[in-house]
Write a protein that holds these residues in place. Sequence first.
Motif, PDB file in Angstrom:
ATOM      1  N   ALA A 199     -14.006  -0.375  -3.960  1.00 42.24           N
ATOM      2  CA  ALA A 199     -13.061  -0.537  -5.069  1.00 42.24           C
ATOM      3  C   ALA A 199     -13.687   0.045  -6.331  1.00 42.24           C
ATOM      4  O   ALA A 199     -14.843  -0.245  -6.652  1.00 42.24           O
ATOM      5  CB  ALA A 199     -12.728  -2.017  -5.270  1.00 42.24           C
ATOM      6  N   LEU A 222      -9.855   1.296  -2.548  1.00 38.53           N
ATOM      7  CA  LEU A 222      -8.922   0.705  -3.517  1.00 38.53           C
ATOM      8  C   LEU A 222      -9.223   1.291  -4.888  1.00 38.53           C
ATOM      9  O   LEU A 222     -10.372   1.261  -5.343  1.00 38.53           O
ATOM     10  CB  LEU A 222      -9.080  -0.819  -3.555  1.00 38.53           C
ATOM     11  CG  LEU A 222      -8.462  -1.547  -4.762  1.00 38.53           C
ATOM     12  CD1 LEU A 222      -6.942  -1.419  -4.739  1.00 38.53           C
ATOM     13  CD2 LEU A 222      -8.873  -3.014  -4.772  1.00 38.53           C
ATOM     14  N   SER A 231      -0.308  -1.075 -13.601  1.00 38.86           N
ATOM     15  CA  SER A 231       0.261  -2.060 -14.515  1.00 38.86           C
ATOM     16  C   SER A 231       1.446  -1.455 -15.248  1.00 38.86           C
ATOM     17  O   SER A 231       1.300  -0.423 -15.917  1.00 38.86           O
ATOM     18  CB  SER A 231      -0.793  -2.519 -15.529  1.00 38.86           C
ATOM     19  OG  SER A 231      -0.200  -3.231 -16.605  1.00 38.86           O
ATOM     20  N   PHE A 257      -5.200   1.922  -1.249  1.00 38.91           N
ATOM     21  CA  PHE A 257      -4.505   1.008  -2.144  1.00 38.91           C
ATOM     22  C   PHE A 257      -4.684   1.496  -3.589  1.00 38.91           C
ATOM     23  O   PHE A 257      -5.763   1.948  -3.968  1.00 38.91           O
ATOM     24  CB  PHE A 257      -5.052  -0.413  -2.025  1.00 38.91           C
ATOM     25  CG  PHE A 257      -5.260  -0.867  -0.602  1.00 38.91           C
ATOM     26  CD1 PHE A 257      -4.192  -1.285   0.172  1.00 38.91           C
ATOM     27  CD2 PHE A 257      -6.531  -0.865  -0.041  1.00 38.91           C
ATOM     28  CE1 PHE A 257      -4.385  -1.692   1.483  1.00 38.91           C
ATOM     29  CE2 PHE A 257      -6.736  -1.272   1.266  1.00 38.91           C
ATOM     30  CZ  PHE A 257      -5.661  -1.686   2.037  1.00 38.91           C
ATOM     31  N   GLU A 295       6.316  -5.196   2.064  1.00 39.93           N
ATOM     32  CA  GLU A 295       6.526  -5.823   0.755  1.00 39.93           C
ATOM     33  C   GLU A 295       7.072  -7.238   0.897  1.00 39.93           C
ATOM     34  O   GLU A 295       6.699  -8.141   0.135  1.00 39.93           O
ATOM     35  CB  GLU A 295       7.449  -4.972  -0.117  1.00 39.93           C
ATOM     36  CG  GLU A 295       8.826  -4.686   0.444  1.00 39.93           C
ATOM     37  CD  GLU A 295       8.860  -3.443   1.278  1.00 39.93           C
ATOM     38  OE1 GLU A 295       9.952  -2.872   1.437  1.00 39.93           O
ATOM     39  OE2 GLU A 295       7.801  -3.021   1.788  1.00 39.93           O
ATOM     40  N   GLU A 320       4.931 -10.465  -0.631  1.00 36.62           N
ATOM     41  CA  GLU A 320       5.459 -11.012  -1.885  1.00 36.62           C
ATOM     42  C   GLU A 320       5.898 -12.447  -1.657  1.00 36.62           C
ATOM     43  O   GLU A 320       7.026 -12.721  -1.234  1.00 36.62           O
ATOM     44  CB  GLU A 320       6.618 -10.160  -2.394  1.00 36.62           C
ATOM     45  CG  GLU A 320       6.188  -8.766  -2.851  1.00 36.62           C
ATOM     46  CD  GLU A 320       7.371  -7.892  -3.256  1.00 36.62           C
ATOM     47  OE1 GLU A 320       8.526  -8.287  -2.999  1.00 36.62           O
ATOM     48  OE2 GLU A 320       7.131  -6.815  -3.831  1.00 36.62           O
ATOM     49  N   ILE A 367       0.500   0.862  -1.434  1.00 31.97           N
ATOM     50  CA  ILE A 367      -0.232   0.905  -0.162  1.00 31.97           C
ATOM     51  C   ILE A 367       0.168   2.165   0.594  1.00 31.97           C
ATOM     52  O   ILE A 367       1.365   2.443   0.784  1.00 31.97           O
ATOM     53  CB  ILE A 367       0.065  -0.332   0.706  1.00 31.97           C
ATOM     54  CG1 ILE A 367      -0.250  -1.616  -0.066  1.00 31.97           C
ATOM     55  CG2 ILE A 367      -0.744  -0.288   1.998  1.00 31.97           C
ATOM     56  CD1 ILE A 367       0.095  -2.885   0.696  1.00 31.97           C
ATOM     57  N   LEU A 400       1.113  -3.055  -6.417  1.00 38.29           N
ATOM     58  CA  LEU A 400       0.074  -2.592  -5.515  1.00 38.29           C
ATOM     59  C   LEU A 400       0.703  -1.567  -4.580  1.00 38.29           C
ATOM     60  O   LEU A 400       1.588  -1.896  -3.786  1.00 38.29           O
ATOM     61  CB  LEU A 400      -0.520  -3.749  -4.709  1.00 38.29           C
ATOM     62  CG  LEU A 400      -1.575  -3.346  -3.672  1.00 38.29           C
ATOM     63  CD1 LEU A 400      -2.817  -2.784  -4.368  1.00 38.29           C
ATOM     64  CD2 LEU A 400      -1.951  -4.537  -2.796  1.00 38.29           C
ATOM     65  N   ALA A 451      -3.692   0.061  -7.572  1.00 38.29           N
ATOM     66  CA  ALA A 451      -3.113  -0.976  -8.429  1.00 38.29           C
ATOM     67  C   ALA A 451      -2.712  -0.355  -9.761  1.00 38.29           C
ATOM     68  O   ALA A 451      -3.487   0.392 -10.370  1.00 38.29           O
ATOM     69  CB  ALA A 451      -4.128  -2.098  -8.658  1.00 38.29           C
ATOM     70  N   ASP A 469      -8.264   1.082  -8.922  1.00 34.85           N
ATOM     71  CA  ASP A 469      -7.596   0.395 -10.025  1.00 34.85           C
ATOM     72  C   ASP A 469      -7.166   1.467 -11.027  1.00 34.85           C
ATOM     73  O   ASP A 469      -7.988   2.017 -11.764  1.00 34.85           O
ATOM     74  CB  ASP A 469      -8.553  -0.600 -10.678  1.00 34.85           C
ATOM     75  CG  ASP A 469      -7.930  -1.304 -11.885  1.00 34.85           C
ATOM     76  OD1 ASP A 469      -6.762  -1.022 -12.213  1.00 34.85           O
ATOM     77  OD2 ASP A 469      -8.630  -2.129 -12.516  1.00 34.85           O
TER      78      ASP A 469
END
Length: 705
Positions: free
Chosen positions: A33, A74, A101, A97, A154, A158, A117, A115, A99, A76
């Motif tokens: 990550a 992953l 915002s 992955f 999803e 979720e 994928i 997120l 991420a 960010d």
Amino acid sequence: MATERGVAVRPVAFSQIYNITAPKNTRACSLLAYPAQCNFSGERFPLEVADEINRIHEQAPDHDSEAHIPWWVLVDAAAYAATSPLALDNLRNGPDFVAVSMYKIFGAPTGLGALLIKRSSIPHLNTKRRFFGGGTVSGLTFDKQWQTFRHDIESRMEDGTVNFQDIVSLHHALDAHERNYGSIYNVSLHVSSVTRYAEHVIGALCHSNGLPICLVYGHSDGCAYGPTMAFNVKDAQGRYVGYVEVERLAVMNGIALRTGRFCNPGSSQRWLDLEADEIVKYSSLGFVCGDDNDLVNGKPLGALRISFGAMTSKVDIDLFCDFLVRHFKDYMLLDGSCTQSVVDTVNTLGVPRRQSDEVSYKLTQQNTIQTITTPSTPLSATTVTGIPEHGDIQVEIDKIVIYPVKSCHGWVVPAGVDWAITRFGLLFDRSFVIMRENGTVPMQQKKYPNMALIRTGVDVERSVLVLEFPGQSPLEISLIPENLALQGTESRICGNEKQVSRILSDDISSWLSSALSVSCYLACDPRLLWASAGTEGDELTDTSSDTTPFDNSGNDEGRGFSCTRRGNISFANESQILLVTQESAQQVEEWVAEESLSEVSSSDINSVGPMQYRPNIIVKSAAPEAMTRAIEPFEELKWESVNIGFRRAFIVSGPCRRCQMISIDQNSAKTLKAPYSTLARRMRVDGKVVFGIYLDSVMDDDNAL
């Protein structure tokens, strides 16, 4: 969580990634990550890391082309995607992955992220978790341990009801973004230009001696950087200026900065040269993220950060640079050591130079302070005026002020009235606090300026506290605990837990709630009220044996700054008594008057006075007939002790560090620029804005009451 399950977690430098992930060093299925953009320095890292790791593993002799390589990646991309296109389709393999915002991209809605994928990675995921929430299963039973999960990823991941209102609002955010900026590519080009400009102009800011005003972390080492710059301000001698003080001054000038370590322990330790043991030590001393402890022994514990976005212009950068130059160019910090001659260093601020001795003072019940010792220099009678050149001076108490309710308006003790001193400080001073319902931190003027309009008064004969507020009838509260209905509750003062007692009175709570337009109640510490019962005003009371001399030897901020001593003070933040001098207040008033009209208004000038600093004791030079020299501005910063009466000694535990609260007009509750902005430019000690000195009680056999 990973560590608790026996999974090894290892932080690595980015330069070590390809060595760590090499086939020969890979022992099991692992996750890498990393951020696409560091939120501390703005340094950017390539999105192609997953491609390179895959290429290396595909060349290994034992590679299984049908299986996923043992490394999952992953990324960010929260900070990166805010101003740069996230072009994942250009990658051969790409991360598993990502991420992102939504808030960082659009500004609204807040609290919504995603997120991403990679589809080819979905079959390899173990989605049979030990728990599940609503909407993630297609069937289950209550009397048998059985459930079947939904097929799409999803829905399986979720849990519960998603934030559908914010998801719907994303359509409006996308439309507004396209309407204003055209595309993320336009944003990226604009932000890159602004960032390069900021790197150039901020990096070029220097004092007249050539030393830089800002130490910028990164942005000059050839690496790629995004629109984020972390830095600290330095004075003309290369010493750090506290970032909290810079932020406070910036806020008063309409500039928003982020301060601290930005929830990024790795980068902050790297750039600030902080060792893990140092952080553990500071934490044990009570230092926490977000507090005012910004410098320890001159070393910063955090930094300032500015970020640029689609709406940032070069004009904004120029205004910020003007702010830095106006407030910090050629500025030199004062040394906080009590053995340093403060009046000599203050001379650079326009105060006449004069060598002064360290002296000890005695406060008498006739409202005067007179010298009793001059430890460093013998008396001399050679001056033409007949006054010792380095000797006794006599100063008068102008006012004694108490603040019965923390953060409310002070009450001046009537002239000629002696006021009791207890082991907690002045009697009734900050004995009460106003608390919000369901809150644990006392309300303060910084957040509720109208508290300045709550006038307090003490009716000594009736043992009653009187509160007044414009448009409301006066409120009377007994100062005798037996007359109050009390209920214990928890509170926190400056991060320290303190037991308080809520006053169970609907009338008091309603009166305060109406005045401050927020649901609140009054609380007190009964120990601070006990001394009133049956005590004459001129007596010194409450001599419990647990009072010990103040010791700041464990204060890592260096001698000269006070540590909080919660056991022996009231609801005050730092110390028992705050003393200021008329001469220092007058000097600041003159400085304020010198400020340009664009900086300070006439209302600011009229509002500046010693009461603006919320002192307990205001002293001034004695009348001319006393045949003694006048107090020099800020010479109180080198005083070491004060004797009050003939049986009580106080030491000066340090200068009072000030915040924006001193710019709240105590008569109108309006927020002004002065005097804080003026002090920030003219009067800092060890990078901290200071005014006045703290006094703490010293109790020993010779000074017992």
